[in-house]
Design a protein around this motif. Structure first.
Motif, PDB file in Angstrom:
ATOM      1  N   GLU A  79      14.683  23.406  -4.421  1.00 56.02           N
ATOM      2  CA  GLU A  79      13.483  22.918  -5.101  1.00 56.02           C
ATOM      3  C   GLU A  79      12.341  22.698  -4.107  1.00 56.02           C
ATOM      4  OE1 GLU A  79      15.506  20.541  -8.867  1.00 56.02           O
ATOM      5  OE2 GLU A  79      15.327  19.570  -6.912  1.00 56.02           O
ATOM      6  N   LEU A  80      12.660  22.246  -2.905  1.00 54.27           N
ATOM      7  CA  LEU A  80      11.625  22.054  -1.894  1.00 54.27           C
ATOM      8  C   LEU A  80      11.041  23.394  -1.456  1.00 54.27           C
ATOM      9  CD1 LEU A  80       9.991  20.259  -0.052  1.00 54.27           C
ATOM     10  CD2 LEU A  80      11.922  20.175   1.531  1.00 54.27           C
ATOM     11  N   ARG A  81      11.878  24.404  -1.335  1.00 50.37           N
ATOM     12  CA  ARG A  81      11.375  25.722  -0.953  1.00 50.37           C
ATOM     13  C   ARG A  81      10.455  26.280  -2.035  1.00 50.37           C
ATOM     14  NH1 ARG A  81      15.837  27.756   0.373  1.00 50.37           N
ATOM     15  NH2 ARG A  81      16.373  29.059  -1.416  1.00 50.37           N
ATOM     16  N   VAL A  82      10.834  26.108  -3.295  1.00 46.09           N
ATOM     17  CA  VAL A  82       9.984  26.551  -4.403  1.00 46.09           C
ATOM     18  C   VAL A  82       8.679  25.753  -4.432  1.00 46.09           C
ATOM     19  CG1 VAL A  82       9.815  26.694  -6.919  1.00 46.09           C
ATOM     20  CG2 VAL A  82      11.933  27.373  -5.777  1.00 46.09           C
ATOM     21  N   ALA A  83       8.765  24.455  -4.147  1.00 48.60           N
ATOM     22  CA  ALA A  83       7.574  23.611  -4.110  1.00 48.60           C
ATOM     23  C   ALA A  83       6.631  24.038  -2.990  1.00 48.60           C
ATOM     24  CB  ALA A  83       7.960  22.148  -3.940  1.00 48.60           C
ATOM     25  N   ASP A  84       7.189  24.445  -1.849  1.00 49.69           N
ATOM     26  CA  ASP A  84       6.364  24.952  -0.745  1.00 49.69           C
ATOM     27  C   ASP A  84       5.576  26.186  -1.186  1.00 49.69           C
ATOM     28  OD1 ASP A  84       7.110  23.014   1.082  1.00 49.69           O
ATOM     29  OD2 ASP A  84       8.727  24.207   1.948  1.00 49.69           O
ATOM     30  N   GLU A  85       6.246  27.091  -1.870  1.00 52.17           N
ATOM     31  CA  GLU A  85       5.578  28.301  -2.350  1.00 52.17           C
ATOM     32  C   GLU A  85       4.484  27.942  -3.356  1.00 52.17           C
ATOM     33  OE1 GLU A  85       8.749  30.582  -3.948  1.00 52.17           O
ATOM     34  OE2 GLU A  85       9.627  31.075  -1.993  1.00 52.17           O
ATOM     35  N   ALA A  86       4.771  26.971  -4.212  1.00 53.11           N
ATOM     36  CA  ALA A  86       3.781  26.545  -5.201  1.00 53.11           C
ATOM     37  C   ALA A  86       2.568  25.919  -4.526  1.00 53.11           C
ATOM     38  CB  ALA A  86       4.419  25.549  -6.171  1.00 53.11           C
TER      39      ALA A  86
ATOM     40  N   GLU B  65       7.056  17.400   7.760  1.00 56.25           N
ATOM     41  CA  GLU B  65       5.742  17.994   7.997  1.00 56.25           C
ATOM     42  C   GLU B  65       5.796  19.518   8.153  1.00 56.25           C
ATOM     43  OE1 GLU B  65       2.793  15.049  10.096  1.00 56.25           O
ATOM     44  OE2 GLU B  65       4.718  14.988  11.159  1.00 56.25           O
ATOM     45  N   GLN B  66       6.981  20.078   8.213  1.00 51.76           N
ATOM     46  CA  GLN B  66       7.113  21.534   8.267  1.00 51.76           C
ATOM     47  C   GLN B  66       6.929  22.167   6.891  1.00 51.76           C
ATOM     48  OE1 GLN B  66      10.863  22.576  10.082  1.00 51.76           O
ATOM     49  NE2 GLN B  66      10.706  20.956  11.620  1.00 51.76           N
TER      50      GLN B  66
ATOM     51  N   GLY C 171       0.821  -1.205   0.000  1.00 52.79           N
ATOM     52  CA  GLY C 171       0.000   0.000   0.000  1.00 52.79           C
ATOM     53  C   GLY C 171       0.849   1.246   0.000  1.00 52.79           C
ATOM     54  N   LYS C 172       0.362   2.265   0.700  1.00 54.20           N
ATOM     55  CA  LYS C 172       1.052   3.544   0.720  1.00 54.20           C
ATOM     56  C   LYS C 172       1.132   4.051   2.155  1.00 54.20           C
ATOM     57  CE  LYS C 172      -0.090   4.882  -3.967  1.00 54.20           C
ATOM     58  NZ  LYS C 172      -0.328   6.025  -4.872  1.00 54.20           N
ATOM     59  N   ASP C 173       2.334   4.341   2.595  1.00 57.48           N
ATOM     60  CA  ASP C 173       2.564   4.930   3.909  1.00 57.48           C
ATOM     61  C   ASP C 173       3.398   6.183   3.693  1.00 57.48           C
ATOM     62  OD1 ASP C 173       3.362   5.692   6.430  1.00 57.48           O
ATOM     63  OD2 ASP C 173       3.701   3.646   7.146  1.00 57.48           O
ATOM     64  N   VAL C 174       2.702   7.301   3.529  1.00 58.26           N
ATOM     65  CA  VAL C 174       3.398   8.533   3.181  1.00 58.26           C
ATOM     66  C   VAL C 174       4.350   8.961   4.284  1.00 58.26           C
ATOM     67  CG1 VAL C 174       1.604  10.070   4.096  1.00 58.26           C
ATOM     68  CG2 VAL C 174       3.068  10.835   2.203  1.00 58.26           C
ATOM     69  N   HIS C 175       4.010   8.683   5.534  1.00 54.49           N
ATOM     70  CA  HIS C 175       4.890   9.072   6.640  1.00 54.49           C
ATOM     71  C   HIS C 175       6.214   8.322   6.556  1.00 54.49           C
ATOM     72  CE1 HIS C 175       1.776  11.411   8.709  1.00 54.49           C
ATOM     73  NE2 HIS C 175       0.937  10.489   8.262  1.00 54.49           N
ATOM     74  N   ALA C 176       6.146   7.019   6.305  1.00 51.08           N
ATOM     75  CA  ALA C 176       7.379   6.236   6.186  1.00 51.08           C
ATOM     76  C   ALA C 176       8.194   6.690   4.977  1.00 51.08           C
ATOM     77  CB  ALA C 176       7.046   4.752   6.073  1.00 51.08           C
ATOM     78  N   PHE C 177       7.509   6.965   3.881  1.00 48.05           N
ATOM     79  CA  PHE C 177       8.234   7.321   2.661  1.00 48.05           C
ATOM     80  C   PHE C 177       8.888   8.688   2.779  1.00 48.05           C
ATOM     81  CE2 PHE C 177       9.355   6.590  -1.650  1.00 48.05           C
ATOM     82  CZ  PHE C 177       9.081   5.254  -1.876  1.00 48.05           C
ATOM     83  N   LEU C 178       8.141   9.662   3.271  1.00 43.06           N
ATOM     84  CA  LEU C 178       8.704  11.000   3.362  1.00 43.06           C
ATOM     85  C   LEU C 178       9.732  11.113   4.487  1.00 43.06           C
ATOM     86  CD1 LEU C 178       5.612  13.263   2.614  1.00 43.06           C
ATOM     87  CD2 LEU C 178       7.476  12.587   1.088  1.00 43.06           C
ATOM     88  N   ALA C 179       9.499  10.386   5.582  1.00 42.07           N
ATOM     89  CA  ALA C 179      10.486  10.397   6.658  1.00 42.07           C
ATOM     90  C   ALA C 179      11.802   9.805   6.176  1.00 42.07           C
ATOM     91  CB  ALA C 179       9.962   9.630   7.865  1.00 42.07           C
TER      92      ALA C 179
END
Length: 421
Positions: free
Chosen positions: A197-204, A89-90, A73-81
């Motif tokens: 890229e993450l900072r730009v993605a946050d703004e997007a 999560e910030q 399945g999908k565990d976004v917490h495990a994948f992103l962590a």
């Protein structure tokens, strides 16, 4: 899952697999030509635990079964962590990614998927055929007048976002302005994302949140003949709230525009690069359906699907522990010689069943009918009317792995054979 006995790879094979995977994920050469590396990875270790801790699957049967297995399945917490430590999560972009249906599991996924499926029924999609054909003609006219141009950005992108915007309820004049923030946000799917890229993605993500929340409010005041208005008016035992509606719109617009753009780009490029195959379709238009499937198999718009394992699995005799993260390399699976004869040959007459470019199981792409409808209109029109279509500059690939595509594709149309069928 397949459970035939397979010995773990030896040190040499492990090294070869690590090297091939590293080139796919991180090297410019691997991003430009991943397919030779997919073959190397599959040959060395078709079930491979990478140094990053993720398991890469490259065989068609293994990937197909994993997509349909309830233990996968999908565990976004495990994948992103695993990618961003405990700080993910910030970030607005990663929070938004985690909240979409793309990362949901039953029963929440079942609830949201039921709502999305209502938008992509065969009947609803076919009602868009006339609109798709009209937009193809409208967007093609400037190319005809100029004799060509950047068909990637000025045609292949504008068509899908126009179509999905009309479906969802985004005004046509506002749809093109969503491209830049959507592309910036989509970078979150890439494993090699940088801090910038993450900072730009946050703004997007923040921009898109504001836009779609305002759209929901607008549709509550002034409903129209569109999916968002229908969802707002729906009498459902468990309706979507305004925040969920905004996320749903974001997901549908992003998924329905970016991947369809890559699909159309890839098909046009492949028909130009394989003129003998294009000529087969011109002579026998009935081959167009197979040709569309071959474009999807040969060079799919999405190369990697992430998954997590909830219970231990055996794949090819190797035990994958519960909690493991998977990389399902669907582009590699589509070139598996155990599944497709001469997999590196682009053959529009191929009749060996469907690829898995739209996924499989409960997370299969709900918009596959709409994507095929657009491909039918675009490929059919270009092949019929422009038999001398050619590429005028080397295609420029994006430096992405999960959602690879082209930065630009400049073409010359050549003489127009007209609308005679």
């Amino acid at each position: 899952m397949t459970t035939q006995t397979t010995a773990p790879p030896g040190a040499g094979a492990e090294h070869d697999a690590n090297e091939a995977l590293a080139e796919i994920l991180f090297s410019p050469e691997g991003r430009i030509d991943p397919y030779a590396r997919y073959h190397r990875l599959r040959a060395a270790a078709p079930v491979h635990r990478s140094p990053m801790g993720m398991w890469a699957l490259t065989r068609y049967q293994d990937v197909f079964e994993a997509l349909r297995d309830k233990r996968v399945g999908k565990d976004v917490h495990a994948f992103l962590a695993g990618r961003f430590s405990g700080e993910w999560e910030q970030h607005a972009a990663l929070r938004r990614l985690a909240s979409t249906m793309l990362w949901a599991n039953p029963p929440e996924h079942t609830r949201m998927r039921r709502i999305v499926n209502a938008a992509f029924t065969k009947e609803r999609v076919l009602r868009h055929r006339a609109f798709v054909e009209r937009r193809v003609a409208e967007l093609l006219q400037p190319f005809i007048e100029a004799g060509g141009g950047d068909i990637c950005n000025d045609f292949c992108y504008l068509l899908p976002i126009s179509v999905v915007a009309g479906l969802v309820g985004v005004p046509q004049e506002e749809a093109p302005g969503l491209r830049a923030p959507i592309r910036d946000f989509q970078r979150t799917f890439e494993l090699g994302m940088t801090a910038l890229e993450l900072r730009v993605a946050d703004e997007a993500a923040e921009y898109l949140d504001d836009y779609f929340r305002a759209l929901v409010a607008r549709k509550r005041r002034e409903p129209g003949d569109d999916l968002l208005s229908a969802l707002i008016a729906a009498e459902d035992d468990d309706p979507l709230d305004d925040g969920e509606l905004a996320v749903m719109c974001h997901m549908l617009i992003a998924a329905g525009s970016e991947t369809a753009t890559h699909f159309l780009d890839n098909g046009i490029r492949l028909f130009i690069e394989h003129p003998d195959q294009a000529e087969l379709v011109r002579r026998d238009p009935a081959l167009l359906t197979r040709a569309i499937e071959e474009v999807l198999r040969y060079d799919p718009p999405v190369h990697i699907l992430p998954r997590t394992v909830s219970e231990p699995l055996e794949v090819n005799g190797l035990r994958i522990p519960a909690g493991s993260r998977l990389m399902l390399l669907i582009a590699a699976a589509n070139r598996d010689p155990e599944r497709f004869t001469d997999p590196d040959v682009f053959d529009v007459t191929r009749d060996q069943g469907m690829s898995i470019s739209f996924g499989a199981g409960i997370h299969g792409c709900p918009g596959w009918r709409l994507a095929r409808l657009q491909a039918e209109a675009v490929f059919g029109t270009l092949l019929r009317r422009f038999p001398q279509l050619e590429i005028t500059e080397p295609p420029r690939p994006q430096p992405r792995v999960t959602l690879p595509g082209l930065e630009a594709l400049r073409v010359r149309l050549g003489p127009d054979a007209g609308e005679v069928r």
